[in-house]
Design a protein around this motif. Structure first.
Motif, PDB file in Angstrom:
ATOM      1  N   GLN A 238      63.566  10.270  60.821  1.00  0.00           N
ATOM      2  CA  GLN A 238      64.835   9.602  60.536  1.00  0.00           C
ATOM      3  C   GLN A 238      65.731  10.513  59.695  1.00  0.00           C
ATOM      4  N   PRO A 241      71.323   9.067  55.596  1.00  0.00           N
ATOM      5  CA  PRO A 241      72.778   8.880  55.763  1.00  0.00           C
ATOM      6  C   PRO A 241      73.591   9.607  54.696  1.00  0.00           C
ATOM      7  N   MET A 268      68.848   6.142  61.302  1.00  0.00           N
ATOM      8  CA  MET A 268      69.047   6.341  59.863  1.00  0.00           C
ATOM      9  C   MET A 268      67.879   5.730  59.075  1.00  0.00           C
ATOM     10  N   ASP A 270      65.845   3.565  56.593  1.00  0.00           N
ATOM     11  CA  ASP A 270      65.972   2.176  56.112  1.00  0.00           C
ATOM     12  C   ASP A 270      67.037   1.389  56.857  1.00  0.00           C
ATOM     13  N   ASP A 271      67.203   1.663  58.138  1.00  0.00           N
ATOM     14  CA  ASP A 271      68.234   0.946  58.899  1.00  0.00           C
ATOM     15  C   ASP A 271      67.675   0.582  60.273  1.00  0.00           C
ATOM     16  N   ASP A 272      67.684  -0.720  60.577  1.00  0.00           N
ATOM     17  CA  ASP A 272      67.168  -1.161  61.876  1.00  0.00           C
ATOM     18  C   ASP A 272      68.224  -1.089  62.967  1.00  0.00           C
ATOM     19  N   GLN A 273      69.428  -0.659  62.609  1.00  0.00           N
ATOM     20  CA  GLN A 273      70.504  -0.553  63.601  1.00  0.00           C
ATOM     21  C   GLN A 273      70.647   0.903  64.041  1.00  0.00           C
ATOM     22  N   PHE A 275      72.788   3.983  64.742  1.00  0.00           N
ATOM     23  CA  PHE A 275      74.094   4.478  64.304  1.00  0.00           C
ATOM     24  C   PHE A 275      74.638   5.379  65.411  1.00  0.00           C
ATOM     25  N   SER A 288      77.314   1.276  63.176  1.00  0.00           N
ATOM     26  CA  SER A 288      76.109   0.678  63.736  1.00  0.00           C
ATOM     27  C   SER A 288      76.470  -0.054  65.017  1.00  0.00           C
ATOM     28  N   SER A 291      70.652  -3.296  67.219  1.00  0.00           N
ATOM     29  CA  SER A 291      69.325  -3.044  66.652  1.00  0.00           C
ATOM     30  C   SER A 291      68.502  -2.179  67.598  1.00  0.00           C
TER      31      SER A 291
END
Length: 323
Positions: A238, A241, A268, A270-273, A275, A288, A291
């Motif tokens: 990952q 950001p 990214m 800690d991001d479930d979306q 980017f 974003s 998901s």
């Protein structure tokens, strides 16, 4: 980056002189496809649209007998689009044709920079018509021909009936070297189901991955001496950001004039979306999108198409953004 539901899709048609843009436009303006388009052309007289097809001519806007309308860009594109938006209930989409020598970037950028245009329209696809017979001869002499291919989301490889199967394969390979992710359709006299060209949402990265699942694979990253070429970067870790966002902003500022297109899907920390980021020259947008699916590999992929880009520097910068 979420699109409003009532935005009118805009398709930009480009291509080198004589490739067949006018043939494609005439198909759109005459075929009974059940959809109405507003077509913005550079100069009406030059386009060779049959006067018998024009129902009534008023000011800069002409109506076709299949319900499409046609207007000329004597004025500014933003003003023309504003005029069209006042009658947006009369058509389903807008097509903008650029001249054969034009770089499509300023047209594409209009849909990033003008707030009204951005709110009411969305760039659906940049479609480049290429002449299968003459492309290999033109491409080394004419930087415009390479640029138009570099910007494309969809390529119509036209006049395929005039070349051998082997030549066709060489032309396609050359297009792929410049632009690995454009969908290529082989055509004769631009004969194609218009649904493959219009209303594709191909500028949207999710769509690109649907019909080009191999988009941005390492195999596309060739070293060669084309003036315009692609560079594909991937990371299986990952990205941070706090590092990636300033880095990509700096890259587009420093190298923007030489970046025709940039697209990427980033995982990214800690991001479930997912980017999603893309740029035309120095104009960058990102956000974003949706998901990550449970079965999706969270791999970050970024592709640049541009002129003489510093490949090693970009690769190192991208890798330094990994967590």
């Amino acid at each position: 980056m979420q699109m409003a539901l009532n935005q009118t899709p805009v398709t930009v048609i480009t291509g080198y002189l004589g490739a067949g843009k006018t043939t494609l436009l005439n198909r759109i303006l005459t075929e009974t496809h059940g959809r109405r388009y507003a077509v913005v052309v550079n100069e009406f007289g030059e386009v060779g649209i049959d006067n018998d097809l024009i129902v009534n001519a008023e000011e800069e806007i002409f109506e076709m007998n299949n319900g499409c309308i046609c207007c000329t860009v004597r004025g500014d594109l933003i003003r023309i689009l504003g005029g069209l938006m006042r009658r947006r209930n009369r058509f389903d989409g807008i097509i903008v044709e650029t001249t054969g020598l034009a770089d499509p970037a300023p047209v594409a950028q209009t849909f990033f920079v003008d707030e009204d245009v951005r709110r009411q329209t969305k760039l659906d696809a940049i479609v480049t018509v290429a002449d299968a017979m003459h492309l290999l001869g033109e491409i080394d002499r004419a930087p415009e021909a390479q640029e138009q291919l570099g910007f494309a989301d969809i390529v119509l490889l036209n006049k395929t009936d005039l070349v051998t199967t082997n030549d066709l394969a060489s032309v396609e390979a050359r297009i792929r070297r410049i632009n690995p992710y454009a969908g290529i359709h082989r055509t004769e006299r631009c004969g194609i189901d218009l649904a493959k060209v219009l209303g594709r949402d191909a500028f949207n990265l999710d769509r690109v991955l649907e019909f080009e699942p191999g988009f941005l694979t390492e195999a596309h990253d060739h070293e060669h001496d084309d003036e315009i070429s692609s560079l594909s970067l991937t990371a299986d870790r990952q990205l941070d950001p706090a590092r990636f966002v300033p880095w990509i902003q700096k890259v587009t500022q420093d190298f923007g004039p030489d970046i025709l297109r940039m697209k990427g899907i980033i995982a990214m920390k800690d991001d479930d979306q997912r980017f999603v980021v893309q740029a035309v020259h120095m104009l960058l947008e990102g956000g974003s999108q949706r998901s990550w699916k449970p079965d999706e590999n969270r791999i970050s992929r970024l592709v640049f198409i541009g002129r003489g880009l510093p490949r090693d520097q970009l690769k190192q910068g991208f890798e330094s953004c990994r967590v």
